[in-house]
Design a protein around this motif. Structure first.
Motif, PDB file in Angstrom:
ATOM      1  N   PRO A   1       0.702  -1.087   0.037  1.00 26.64           N
ATOM      2  CA  PRO A   1       0.080   0.076  -0.062  1.00 26.64           C
ATOM      3  C   PRO A   1       0.860   1.103  -0.139  1.00 26.64           C
ATOM      4  O   PRO A   1       1.750   1.480   0.575  1.00 26.64           O
ATOM      5  N   GLY A   2       0.555   2.123  -0.913  1.00 31.54           N
ATOM      6  CA  GLY A   2       1.364   3.452  -1.018  1.00 31.54           C
ATOM      7  C   GLY A   2       2.740   3.129  -1.958  1.00 31.54           C
ATOM      8  O   GLY A   2       3.345   3.960  -2.244  1.00 31.54           O
ATOM      9  N   GLY A   3       2.832   2.052  -2.447  1.00 30.72           N
ATOM     10  CA  GLY A   3       3.969   1.569  -3.210  1.00 30.72           C
ATOM     11  C   GLY A   3       3.651   2.002  -4.869  1.00 30.72           C
ATOM     12  O   GLY A   3       2.593   2.455  -5.135  1.00 30.72           O
ATOM     13  N   TRP A   4       4.771   2.262  -5.652  1.00 35.81           N
ATOM     14  CA  TRP A   4       4.793   2.963  -6.794  1.00 35.81           C
ATOM     15  C   TRP A   4       5.206   2.148  -7.981  1.00 35.81           C
ATOM     16  O   TRP A   4       6.217   1.225  -7.827  1.00 35.81           O
ATOM     17  N   LEU A   5       4.312   2.166  -9.053  1.00 38.82           N
ATOM     18  CA  LEU A   5       4.656   1.654 -10.316  1.00 38.82           C
ATOM     19  C   LEU A   5       5.325   2.724 -11.177  1.00 38.82           C
ATOM     20  O   LEU A   5       4.987   3.893 -11.131  1.00 38.82           O
ATOM     21  N   VAL A   6       6.555   2.430 -11.719  1.00 39.72           N
ATOM     22  CA  VAL A   6       6.865   3.091 -12.830  1.00 39.72           C
ATOM     23  C   VAL A   6       7.132   2.656 -14.057  1.00 39.72           C
ATOM     24  O   VAL A   6       7.671   1.487 -14.344  1.00 39.72           O
ATOM     25  N   LEU A   7       6.543   3.233 -15.037  1.00 39.04           N
ATOM     26  CA  LEU A   7       6.726   2.500 -16.601  1.00 39.04           C
ATOM     27  C   LEU A   7       7.291   3.355 -17.492  1.00 39.04           C
ATOM     28  O   LEU A   7       6.854   4.564 -17.680  1.00 39.04           O
ATOM     29  N   VAL A   8       8.259   2.779 -18.033  1.00 37.30           N
ATOM     30  CA  VAL A   8       9.003   3.646 -19.236  1.00 37.30           C
ATOM     31  C   VAL A   8       8.674   2.846 -20.764  1.00 37.30           C
ATOM     32  O   VAL A   8       9.223   1.739 -20.561  1.00 37.30           O
ATOM     33  N   ASP A   9       8.016   3.599 -21.793  1.00 31.31           N
ATOM     34  CA  ASP A   9       7.741   2.736 -22.734  1.00 31.31           C
ATOM     35  C   ASP A   9       7.442   3.609 -23.827  1.00 31.31           C
ATOM     36  O   ASP A   9       7.535   5.073 -23.705  1.00 31.31           O
ATOM     37  N   LEU A  10       7.213   3.238 -25.169  1.00 41.78           N
ATOM     38  CA  LEU A  10       6.875   3.845 -26.245  1.00 41.78           C
ATOM     39  C   LEU A  10       5.651   4.815 -26.302  1.00 41.78           C
ATOM     40  O   LEU A  10       4.663   4.431 -25.463  1.00 41.78           O
ATOM     41  N   HIS A  11       5.782   5.743 -26.687  1.00 46.84           N
ATOM     42  CA  HIS A  11       4.733   6.907 -26.813  1.00 46.84           C
ATOM     43  C   HIS A  11       4.511   7.181 -28.346  1.00 46.84           C
ATOM     44  O   HIS A  11       5.713   7.515 -28.974  1.00 46.84           O
ATOM     45  N   PRO A  12       3.379   7.530 -29.087  1.00 45.90           N
ATOM     46  CA  PRO A  12       3.143   8.085 -30.242  1.00 45.90           C
ATOM     47  C   PRO A  12       4.212   9.490 -30.384  1.00 45.90           C
ATOM     48  O   PRO A  12       3.970  10.346 -29.674  1.00 45.90           O
ATOM     49  N   ALA A  13       5.247   9.540 -31.325  1.00 44.75           N
ATOM     50  CA  ALA A  13       6.231  10.316 -31.496  1.00 44.75           C
ATOM     51  C   ALA A  13       5.451  11.464 -32.010  1.00 44.75           C
ATOM     52  O   ALA A  13       4.463  11.605 -32.740  1.00 44.75           O
TER      53      ALA A  13
ATOM     54  N   ASP B   1      -3.276   3.222 -27.372  1.00 42.26           N
ATOM     55  CA  ASP B   1      -4.033   3.220 -26.162  1.00 42.26           C
ATOM     56  C   ASP B   1      -3.459   4.177 -25.368  1.00 42.26           C
ATOM     57  O   ASP B   1      -2.562   4.924 -25.383  1.00 42.26           O
ATOM     58  N   ASP B   2      -4.434   4.647 -24.346  1.00 43.51           N
ATOM     59  CA  ASP B   2      -4.218   5.676 -23.241  1.00 43.51           C
ATOM     60  C   ASP B   2      -3.831   4.960 -21.932  1.00 43.51           C
ATOM     61  O   ASP B   2      -4.818   4.603 -21.007  1.00 43.51           O
TER      62      ASP B   2
END
Length: 216
Positions: A139-151, A177-178
């Motif tokens: 609880p209170g922990g973090w997800l960090v996601l680094v990935d592609l996004h439309p350029a 996708d969002d």
């Protein structure tokens, strides 16, 4: 469908390293690309706390966390990748398993990292990976996601070329996708998206509800 270059890049390390080096230039190089997760979360986490690198591969993106003193677990399905990670990063605890169904206890980690890996999954499996990330966070922990996004316009053509040569249709699907909205629907809070590298890369942080360090 996958081009013939993709399996070659996995088979011959120099191809993979060259592609990574070129694609990372717009964010400041390979070291910064691999450290983007740590960069945004380090001050929010307890020192030496438990961190999970999902789809860790050979451990490159886990390395900055280890150097910063965190207790890092790397999960991957590939025994070959895990064997390489064990040789390169002896301090990394390694677990073989599916990111869609990790053999790990609930609420085990202060942070979960997905570094340029989520686009490998079809939509249904991608949702499962994100649900599992939520399950594994304290609880209170973090997800960090680094990935592609439309350029943006300047990098749109190079990104399309890169995806056609080295990625599968799952990467194209993710670009449509969002992800911030999806994370909110799954129950994450404090969702923040940053666009980097001419909008071709996104870094998203999101929290499991609970007491956590203030957002930055």
């Amino acid at each position: 469908m996958t081009s013939f270059l993709r399996p070659l890049a996995y088979r011959y390390r120099w191809i993979y390293d060259t592609v990574t080096a070129i694609s990372s230039l717009s964010v400041g190089g390979v070291e910064r690309l691999r450290g983007l997760g740590l960069e945004v979360l380090q001050t929010r986490l307890e020192p030496r706390g438990p961190v999970l690198d999902l789809c860790c591969g050979s451990g490159e993106a886990a390395s900055p966390w280890l150097a910063a003193g965190f207790s890092v677990t790397g999960l991957d399905l590939s025994p070959l990748a895990l064997s390489l990670a064990a040789r390169r990063h002896p301090g990394l605890r390694l677990v073989e398993g599916l990111a869609e169904d990790p053999p790990l206890e609930d609420e085990s980690f202060l942070a979960v990292q997905l570094s340029v890996a989520l686009h490998e999954f079809p939509r249904r499996e991608r949702e499962l990976v994100l649900r599992q990330s939520l399950r594994l966070l304290k609880p209170g922990g973090w997800l960090v996601l680094v990935d592609l996004h439309p350029a943006g316009p300047w990098l749109r053509l190079p990104q399309q070329l890169f995806c056609s040569l080295f990625e599968t249709e799952t990467a194209t699907a993710m670009l449509e996708d969002d992800l911030p909205s999806q994370l909110k629907q799954l129950g994450f809070t404090d969702v923040k998206q940053e666009l980097l590298a001419g909008r071709a890369l996104q870094r998203i942080t999101a929290a499991r509800p609970g007491i956590h360090a203030p957002s930055l």
